[in-house]
Design an enzyme around this catalytic site. Structure first.
Site, PDB file in Angstrom:
ATOM      1  N   GLU A  69       4.481  -2.753 -12.281  1.00 22.83           N
ATOM      2  CA  GLU A  69       3.817  -2.872 -10.977  1.00 22.83           C
ATOM      3  C   GLU A  69       2.298  -2.981 -11.129  1.00 22.83           C
ATOM      4  OE1 GLU A  69       5.398  -3.415  -8.243  1.00 22.83           O
ATOM      5  OE2 GLU A  69       7.332  -3.160  -9.248  1.00 22.83           O
ATOM      6  N   HIS A  72       1.325  -6.620 -11.564  1.00 25.68           N
ATOM      7  CA  HIS A  72       1.136  -7.312 -10.283  1.00 25.68           C
ATOM      8  C   HIS A  72      -0.204  -6.935  -9.658  1.00 25.68           C
ATOM      9  CE1 HIS A  72       5.194  -8.817 -10.223  1.00 25.68           C
ATOM     10  NE2 HIS A  72       5.738  -7.609 -10.183  1.00 25.68           N
TER      11      HIS A  72
END
Length: 367
Positions: A69, A72
């Site tokens: 994550e 991203h």
């Protein structure tokens, strides 16, 4: 799934890291499965060591999800897209990106960053597992994490929104058609198709392994609802595109003069209208905002001497929104900033008030 029951555990890149209550359930389940099912098959150790290895492997697994994550998020931050938070929950992790990517290229790079990070993590653990001099315990954990991260990367590349592969698909469709909303619609439909296939596979799997089958069903249902909500959001955004702030704002604005006393403000405005706040103006120009909180902090004996302009919250960009802004922008600000109302201005002049209630009524009509 609501993310309300989450606890912040730190920050990375300035992004709050949170753990949802559901994460503790899946963490316990993973640890149990590794300690009682996986490690006894590949190692011969005391039972307590299986549980130690299971706990370590589960921690590293979710650390891998977190780094995925962060991949991203790091690319999104490079495009100046704010990240509200990263939350670990029952289905892994989720970076809450505050707004959409500005271009198809940015969308592609943000989406592909997560799987690339997972592939690099998988490669790292595969290389570690291949080192013959390492203890067998370390090799077993490294082999597991290499396989899991490879699976995570491949699964996320499935072309169905909101999976990373679905966002890659949306980026391609966006670049091809030039229409973000159309691309999101098709990617969401693909996501619903993938989710249905996962749920069917979960039903088949439940015949031999009820626990794994139910887990696959839950993942499929979560993906289906996420894709469905994305499709609905696109429909709202398209409907909002044809609206102006003047269509939903309250045009009859009740404002308080900066030279009025606190006593006048309390008795003539707050007591009479029952609003939680009022714009403060002078000759029609917005100076700031006053709430009951600022007024009640003034000693009662000074209410007839202190002016509203002395205690108000001075005007700043967060209080107002220009009338030419889109309804979608106004909605995002109300939700993300946690405000109940925004003052609509034309230059320095107050022309309306936009409230959550008015926005909610408008959305009900669109439904």
């Amino acid at each position: 799934m609501t993310m309300a029951q989450s606890w912040q555990i730190g920050r990375i890149f300035g992004i709050p890291l949170k753990v949802h209550v559901s994460w503790f359930l899946v963490f316990a389940w993973f640890t149990y499965g590794l300690a009682e099912k996986y490690f006894p098959l590949v190692l011969t150790r005391p039972r307590w060591e299986y549980w130690l290895l299971g706990t370590i492997a589960a921690v590293l697994l979710f650390a891998s999800v977190l780094v995925h994550e962060l991949g991203h998020s790091w690319v999104a931050l490079r495009y100046r897209i704010p990240i509200a938070q990263i939350t670990l929950f029952i289905f892994g992790g989720m970076a809450q990106i505050r707004r959409e990517a500005p271009t198809p290229r940015a969308e592609f790079l943000i989406a592909i960053a997560g799987p690339i990070v997972s592939l690099l993590i998988a490669l790292f653990f595969v290389v570690m597992a291949a080192m013959s001099r390492l203890p067998s315990d370390v090799v077993a954990v490294a082999t597991l994490l290499g396989e899991v991260n490879l699976t995570l990367a491949v699964f996320n590349l499935v072309p169905g929104y909101p999976l990373d592969g679905g966002r890659v698909l949306r980026a391609g469709l966006w670049a091809w058609t030039g229409n973000f909303h159309s691309a999101t619609r098709y990617a969401s439909r693909a996501g619903q198709g993938v989710a249905i296939l996962l749920m069917l596979f979960g039903l088949y799997l439940s015949i031999e392994s009820p626990v794994n089958g139910v887990w696959m069903l839950l993942i499929g249902a979560f993906l289906y609802l996420s894709a469905h909500n994305s499709h609905r959001q696109v429909a709202f955004q398209e409907a909002l595109a044809g609206l102006q702030l003047s269509d939903i704002m309250t045009k009859k604005v009740v404002a308080i003069g900066a030279n009025q006393t606190v006593d006048e403000a309390v008795n003539q405005y707050f007591s009479r209208f029952g609003y939680g706040s009022f714009p403060v103006v002078e000759d029609g120009r917005l100076l700031g905002l006053v709430t009951l909180k600022e007024l009640t902090e003034v000693p009662r004996e000074k209410w007839d001497k202190i002016r509203v302009g002395q205690v108000m919250v001075a005007r700043d960009p967060q209080l107002a929104i220009p009338r030419h802004e889109s309804v979608a922008t106004a909605m995002d600000r109300l939700m993300q900033e946690g405000r109940s109302r925004l003052i609509v201005t034309d230059g320095d002049t107050v022309v309306g008030i936009l409230t959550r209630g008015g926005l909610g009524r408008m959305l009900d009509q669109l439904r």
